[in-house]
Design an enzyme around this catalytic site. Structure first.
Site, mmCIF file in Angstrom:
data_model
loop_
_atom_site.group_PDB
_atom_site.id
_atom_site.type_symbol
_atom_site.label_atom_id
_atom_site.label_comp_id
_atom_site.label_asym_id
_atom_site.label_seq_id
_atom_site.Cartn_x
_atom_site.Cartn_y
_atom_site.Cartn_z
ATOM 1 C CG ASP A 152 -2.119 -0.362 -2.688
ATOM 2 O OD1 ASP A 152 -1.144 -0.654 -1.955
ATOM 3 O OD2 ASP A 152 -2.015 0.374 -3.676
ATOM 4 N N GLY A 178 -4.290 -5.737 1.558
ATOM 5 C CA GLY A 178 -3.430 -6.903 1.593
ATOM 6 C C GLY A 178 -2.048 -6.623 1.053
ATOM 7 C CG ASP A 179 2.506 -8.088 1.256
ATOM 8 O OD1 ASP A 179 2.847 -7.709 0.117
ATOM 9 O OD2 ASP A 179 3.317 -8.453 2.125
ATOM 10 C CG PHE A 180 1.404 -6.466 -4.411
ATOM 11 C CD1 PHE A 180 2.777 -6.573 -4.359
ATOM 12 C CD2 PHE A 180 0.847 -5.188 -4.505
ATOM 13 C CE1 PHE A 180 3.599 -5.470 -4.396
ATOM 14 C CE2 PHE A 180 1.660 -4.060 -4.544
ATOM 15 C CZ PHE A 180 3.047 -4.203 -4.493
ATOM 16 C CG HIS A 198 8.462 1.158 -11.876
ATOM 17 N ND1 HIS A 198 8.515 2.444 -12.367
ATOM 18 C CD2 HIS A 198 7.493 1.171 -10.920
ATOM 19 C CE1 HIS A 198 7.628 3.207 -11.739
ATOM 20 N NE2 HIS A 198 7.005 2.455 -10.863
#
Length: 290
Positions: A152, A178-180, A198
């Site tokens: 996250d 991190g950045d998914f 969502h």
């Protein structure tokens, strides 16, 4: 703390009408049982939910509903000044939001425990966007031989070490900031997207799923937990949650068929669906990497 007497009296009068406080014959106010739930030390406290979900990014977005409905451009949560940038600049509010999400997710995990849910896949479990690790902790408790990775944003992970230690699984979890939308940790046997898809429009959601597929081991699993829209025209809280996603994040709730249509082209097939609808319209959709 000082307050304007007339304004405070009117606020308390309104609060009493909703059962948050009660007024005695001397005109003094005290917390009612419902108001007690807003105390930090109350059992079952809703304080974190009230503060975390009623911050500026949420109530300001609700006030823009007409603009959002009329605009041809959907809300973009990653835009400059969007919700994620906001929380990145306001770590205290980000912590309250993470607590609120943790409380809601805790309710969902309680439902998982009541059903005795165990995922079809196990081994190296990668929780994508899992905040403090509420779902991951449950899965690791249910799968004693498994190890976990929690991915996250750095500010969202702030509460993870303490939570995971309290759950007794911290020695089995690797924390990754991190950045998914860019990439997810590789080599997972099971990737978890709990209340993640969502938040995003279809294009961004496909990117997240594609990143999981690329990083996954062949035959691995993808566990999706969402508020799933009913297939037909029936009442469901998922419709209200769909509006909230649209206003705040530019995301959307989806039906099971919409999830299958979105994930199928990215290399996943649905193998099991588990309802968790006792409290909110959650469903667990388990996919297999093909």
């Amino acid at each position: 703390m000082s307050a304007a007497p007339d304004a405070l009296a009117r606020l308390l009068s309104a609060a009493s009408a909703y059962g948050l406080v009660r007024k005695d014959d001397a005109g003094r106010y005290a917390l009612a049982p419902a108001g007690d739930l807003l105390r930090t030390d109350a059992e079952g406290t809703a304080r974190g939910i009230a503060i975390g979900f009623l911050g500026p990014p949420h109530w300001q977005s609700a006030g823009r509903l007409e603009e959002i409905v009329r605009s041809p451009d959907p809300v973009n949560p990653a835009r400059p000044g969007g919700i994620y940038e906001y929380y990145g600049r306001h770590p205290e509010e980000a912590a309250w939001f993470a607590r609120a999400m943790g409380l809601v997710t805790g309710i969902m995990v309680d439902q998982l425990a009541r059903t005795g849910f165990r995922p079809l896949a196990s081994g190296r479990v990668v929780d994508v966007g899992g905040s403090q690790g509420t779902v991951l902790a449950y899965l690791l408790q249910a799968l004693p031989a498994a190890r976990g990775v929690l991915l996250d944003r750095a500010e969202a992970l702030a509460g993870a070490p303490g939570y995971l230690a309290g759950a007794g699984v911290d020695d089995r979890v690797e924390l990754v900031a991190g950045d998914f939308l860019r990439e997810v940790p590789p080599g997972g046997d099971l990737y978890v997207l709990s209340q993640i898809l969502h938040n995003w429009d279809d294009e961004s959601a496909r990117t997240i799923v594609r990143n999981c597929h690329r990083a996954s081991r062949p035959g691995g699993g993808l566990l999706v937990i969402e508020y799933v829209l009913p297939d037909g025209p029936e009442p469901s809280l998922a419709h209200l949650l769909d509006l909230i996603m649209m206003m705040v994040l530019g995301g959307r709730e989806r039906s099971r068929a919409e999830h299958e249509a979105m994930l199928g082209p990215e290399g996943y097939e649905l193998v099991r669906e588990t309802p968790l609808t006792a409290v909110l319209p959650w469903r667990i959709l388990e996919f297999r990497h093909v």
